[in-house]
Structures are given as structure tokens and as C-alpha cells.
Design a protein around this motif. Structure first.
Motif, PDB file in Angstrom:
ATOM      1  N   GLU A  35       0.878  -1.254   0.058  1.00 46.41           N
ATOM      2  CA  GLU A  35      -0.066   0.005   0.188  1.00 46.41           C
ATOM      3  C   GLU A  35       0.862   1.213   0.054  1.00 46.41           C
ATOM      4  O   GLU A  35       1.635   1.638  -0.928  1.00 46.41           O
ATOM      5  N   ASP A  36       0.754   1.915   1.130  1.00 47.40           N
ATOM      6  CA  ASP A  36       1.307   3.395   1.164  1.00 47.40           C
ATOM      7  C   ASP A  36       2.902   3.501   0.749  1.00 47.40           C
ATOM      8  O   ASP A  36       3.583   4.675   0.550  1.00 47.40           O
ATOM      9  N   ALA A  39       5.173   3.287  -4.491  1.00 50.75           N
ATOM     10  CA  ALA A  39       4.462   4.150  -5.388  1.00 50.75           C
ATOM     11  C   ALA A  39       3.623   3.621  -6.362  1.00 50.75           C
ATOM     12  O   ALA A  39       3.893   2.384  -6.728  1.00 50.75           O
ATOM     13  N   LEU A  40       2.769   4.403  -6.924  1.00 47.25           N
ATOM     14  CA  LEU A  40       1.691   4.032  -7.930  1.00 47.25           C
ATOM     15  C   LEU A  40       2.325   3.243  -9.025  1.00 47.25           C
ATOM     16  O   LEU A  40       1.956   2.292  -9.540  1.00 47.25           O
ATOM     17  N   ARG A  41       3.312   3.734  -9.511  1.00 50.73           N
ATOM     18  CA  ARG A  41       3.890   2.992 -11.069  1.00 50.73           C
ATOM     19  C   ARG A  41       4.617   1.745 -10.499  1.00 50.73           C
ATOM     20  O   ARG A  41       5.192   1.167 -11.442  1.00 50.73           O
ATOM     21  N   GLU A  42       4.904   1.472  -9.114  1.00 46.96           N
ATOM     22  CA  GLU A  42       5.637   0.250  -8.806  1.00 46.96           C
ATOM     23  C   GLU A  42       4.800  -0.958  -8.214  1.00 46.96           C
ATOM     24  O   GLU A  42       5.193  -1.814  -7.807  1.00 46.96           O
ATOM     25  N   LYS A  43       3.498  -0.605  -8.312  1.00 52.80           N
ATOM     26  CA  LYS A  43       2.513  -1.367  -7.632  1.00 52.80           C
ATOM     27  C   LYS A  43       2.454  -3.058  -7.946  1.00 52.80           C
ATOM     28  O   LYS A  43       2.411  -3.995  -7.302  1.00 52.80           O
ATOM     29  N   ASN A  69      -3.699  -3.312  -0.868  1.00 47.78           N
ATOM     30  CA  ASN A  69      -4.284  -2.233  -1.182  1.00 47.78           C
ATOM     31  C   ASN A  69      -5.528  -2.206  -0.745  1.00 47.78           C
ATOM     32  O   ASN A  69      -6.276  -3.348  -0.873  1.00 47.78           O
ATOM     33  N   THR A  73      -9.562   0.005  -4.583  1.00 49.48           N
ATOM     34  CA  THR A  73      -8.715   0.697  -5.509  1.00 49.48           C
ATOM     35  C   THR A  73      -8.647  -0.415  -6.577  1.00 49.48           C
ATOM     36  O   THR A  73      -8.893  -1.683  -6.319  1.00 49.48           O
ATOM     37  N   PHE A  75      -5.959  -1.981  -7.186  1.00 51.45           N
ATOM     38  CA  PHE A  75      -4.918  -2.898  -6.860  1.00 51.45           C
ATOM     39  C   PHE A  75      -5.374  -4.072  -5.786  1.00 51.45           C
ATOM     40  O   PHE A  75      -4.531  -5.112  -5.761  1.00 51.45           O
TER      41      PHE A  75
END
Ligand SMILES: CC(C)(COP(=O)(O)OP(=O)(O)OC[C@H]1O[C@@H](n2cnc3c(N)ncnc32)[C@H](O)[C@@H]1OP(=O)(O)O)[C@@H](O)C(=O)NCCC(=O)NCCSC(=O)C[C@@](O)(CC(=O)O)C(=O)O
Ligand SMILES: [Mg+2]
Length: 291
Positions: A35-36, A39-43, A69, A73, A75
């Protein structure tokens, strides 16, 4: 004695270097984060790395937790599909606000477990409470599923929601009490918040002393340097162990004499005191004595 869960080490799921070495630090549980801390691009990369780490022989004798997540979301469900199939022990659901959040997770878990041949019900769940609504619903959340092994308070999102900030603990006073009582009412573990300044050992230890006295099972951690400090602070002192032994001896003597209550140096020894002494001795056997 229940499984010791004093330390849960967060590990950012996209950090391949940390994933390859973290087992050496021996926290009670290791918590791979999708989750936090990712980073979004590494999910997607993080999910794949954690999927492989969970199956690595080095992580087979340590309790593994994955913070997925939120299911709301894009993910969350993909995270769950991957990590349950990889054999994770416990799913940490972030930002749990209601029992319905747990029911939704349970529905997916049951299906995935059936599909991959895992025993249904074998994946544990931990709910992270990170908002005022979550704190208000803590009892209902804690009682919502037999899969729940514990609930955790998550301070940084919580203080944002409360329109305040992390300070001396005053800001967490009600939430800590509420989460702890909910966990105890449900018969599950309670975990305290992360301490974010890894170089401030004195501040960390002050907080650990507070939550240990309150009755929390342990704490979410962010750095390996915090593990030994926490374990040591949670171990009973030699003085406590010696006293517990004397309490047990006094109780045994009372029992031989047919007495339910006896006195030890003028202090009453009855059932709750004996239970506490037994717990101190069990804890010393499991975690050693404080240095
Ligand atoms: C804090 C820092 C950057 C400091 O770095 P530093 O570089 O100064 O650390 P050093 O001590 O120098 O590292 C010495 C050696 O240990 C290795 N090492 C360090 N940390 C390790 C680790 N965690 N696992 C394995 N290995 C580790 C490192 O790789 C190095 O290895 P080596 O090079 O081989 O010597 C680093 O620790 C770190 O990234 N922590 C994880 C942060 C994280 O996960 N945050 C998300 C969870 S909170 C959140 O989301 C809020 C929440 O949601 C919480 C809730 O829900 O409860 C809410 O709302 O409150
Ligand atoms: Mg959070």
C-alpha cells in the motif's frame, strides 16, 4: 501461551534489497507492504516481488503479513489473489472503517482459498484502523470474523482524519483505548502505531513503555533497529520474574493448606494475581529477561 506478536516489521514491497535480507532481523512477524510505502508506478512490481518472497524458504518459519491495497482501489483484489496463492499467513486490510469491509475481504478470501486448494479459513486477517469512523466501529470490526488475529491502530492516517498531528500521544489517547478494548472484548491481539523517527530511540522507548503498560501486544515497526529495543522492553525484569516465582510458591502453599487467598509480604495473593504471575513466567520463558 498465544503466539508472541510484539514486533511487526513493515517492509516496502518494491524494495528488492530489503526483501532479500529482512528475515535475518527476526521480528515476530514480517509485514510486506503493497500500500502506502509503494509508489503507484511500482504496484505491479511490488506485488510480483512479494509473491516470490512469500515462497522463499527463508520466509517459511516466520509469520508473514501482507498489507494489501484497499479493495476499493484497482490494486487490492490483484494483491489478494497473488499473496493468498503464495501462502501468506495474514492479510492486513488498511483503512478498515466497518465490519462490511471485513465481510467483503472474507468473501474473496474464501473463493481464492478454494480455487488454489488452501484450507478455507486458513488465511488470517488483521484490520488496520485509520480513521474516526474505524475507531467508533472498532468493537464491531474486531468481532466481525473468526479470521481476525488482531486489530492495529494506524496513527498517521488517523491524525489526518482527526485534523491534528502526531505529538506526545495525547492525540491518540481515545483511539488507543478504544482499539485496545475492542481487541480484548473480541479476544484478539492489539497493535500500536509506528514510530517514524528511527533515530529517536528515547522517544520510541517512551512510547513502548506507555503501550506495554496499557496492554498492547506489540507495535508495527518500520526499521530493524526498533526490533530488539521493543523485545527487550517487553521482556519482564528479573525482579518481576523472582516475584512471580514467590507468588506461585505462596499460592501452592496456600492450596496445600486449603486457602484460596494467602498473603505474601502483607500483599494479597488470589486468583488474578496468580494468573498474572503465571503470565510473567510464560513471557520470560518465551522472550527472556530484560537486560
Ligand atoms: C525509515 C527508513 C526509510 C529508514 O531508512 P534508513 O536507510 O535510515 O535505515 P537504516 O537503519 O540505515 O537501515 C539499515 C539497514 O536496514 C535495512 N532496513 C531498513 N528498514 C528496513 C525495513 N523496514 N525492513 C527491512 N530492512 C530494512 C536497510 O536496507 C539497511 O540494510 P543494509 O543496507 O543491508 O545495511 C526505512 O527503515 C524504511 O524504509 N522503513 C519502512 C518504511 C515503511 O514501510 N513505511 C510504511 C509503513 S508506515 C505507514 O504506511 C503509515 C501507516 O499506514 C502505518 C500503519 O498502518 O500502521 C499509518 O497510517 O500510520
Ligand atoms: Mg496508513
Amino acid at each position: 501461551m498465544n503466539k508472541l506478536r510484539r514486533s511487526m516489521l513493515f517492509l516496502p514491497g518494491a524494495n528488492a534489497a530489503m526483501l532479500s535480507t529482512a528475515f535475518i532481523y527476526r521480528p515476530d512477524s514480517i509485514m510486506f507492504d503493497l500500500e502506502d510505502a509503494v509508489a503507484l508506478r511500482e504496484k505491479d512490481t511490488a506485488r510480483l516481488l512479494v509473491f516470490h518472497a512469500l515462497q522463499h524458504p527463508m520466509y517459511q518459519d516466520i509469520e508473514t503479513v501482507v498489507r494489501i491495497n484497499p479493495l476499493s482501489t484497482p490494486f487490492g483484489l490483484a494483491d489478494l489473489e497473488a499473496v493468498v496463492r503464495a501462502g501468506v499467513d495474514v492479510i492486513r486490510l488498511p483503512k478498515t472503517d466497518t465490519p462490511e469491509d471485513i465481510f467483503e475481504l472474507e468473501g474473496h478470501l474464501e473463493r481464492i482459498e478454494r480455487e488454489c486448494g488452501r484450507e478455507v479459513g486458513s488465511t488470517g486477517v488483521m484490520a488496520a484502523i485509520e480513521s474516526a469512523v474505524g475507531v467508533i466501529n472498532a468493537v464491531a470490526i474486531a468481532r466481525s470474523s473468526p479470521r481476525l488475529i488482531g486489530i492495529a491502530l494506524a496513527a498517521f492516517d488517523y491524525v489526518m482524519d482527526m485534523q491534528t498531528e502526531r505529538s506526545d500521544g495525547t492525540e491518540l489517547f481515545y483511539a488507543r483505548c478504544a482499539v485496545l478494548h475492542a481487541a480484548r472484548a473480541a479476544g484478539i491481539d492489539a497493535f500500536d502505531v509506528v514510530w517514524s523517527d528511527v533515530n529517536d530511540e528515547a522517544g520510541f522507548l517512551r512510547e513502548v513503555e506507555l503501550i506495554r503498560k496499557m496492554g498492547f501486544n506489540g507495535k508495527s515497526l518500520i526499521n530493524p533497529r526498533q526490533i530488539d529495543l521493543l523485545h527487550n522492553a517487553y521482556a519482564p525484569t528479573q525482579q518481576e520474574v523472582d516475584h512471580a516465582q514467590r507468588v506461585i510458591e505462596a499460592a501452592e502453599e496456600g492450596e496445600r493448606n486449603g486457602l484460596g487467598v494467602v498473603s505474601l509480604n502483607g500483599k494479597m495473593v488470589d486468583a488474578p494475581i496468580i494468573n498474572h504471575a503465571q503470565r510473567v513466567l510464560e513471557r520470560a520463558a518465551a522472550s527472556g529477561v530484560r537486560r
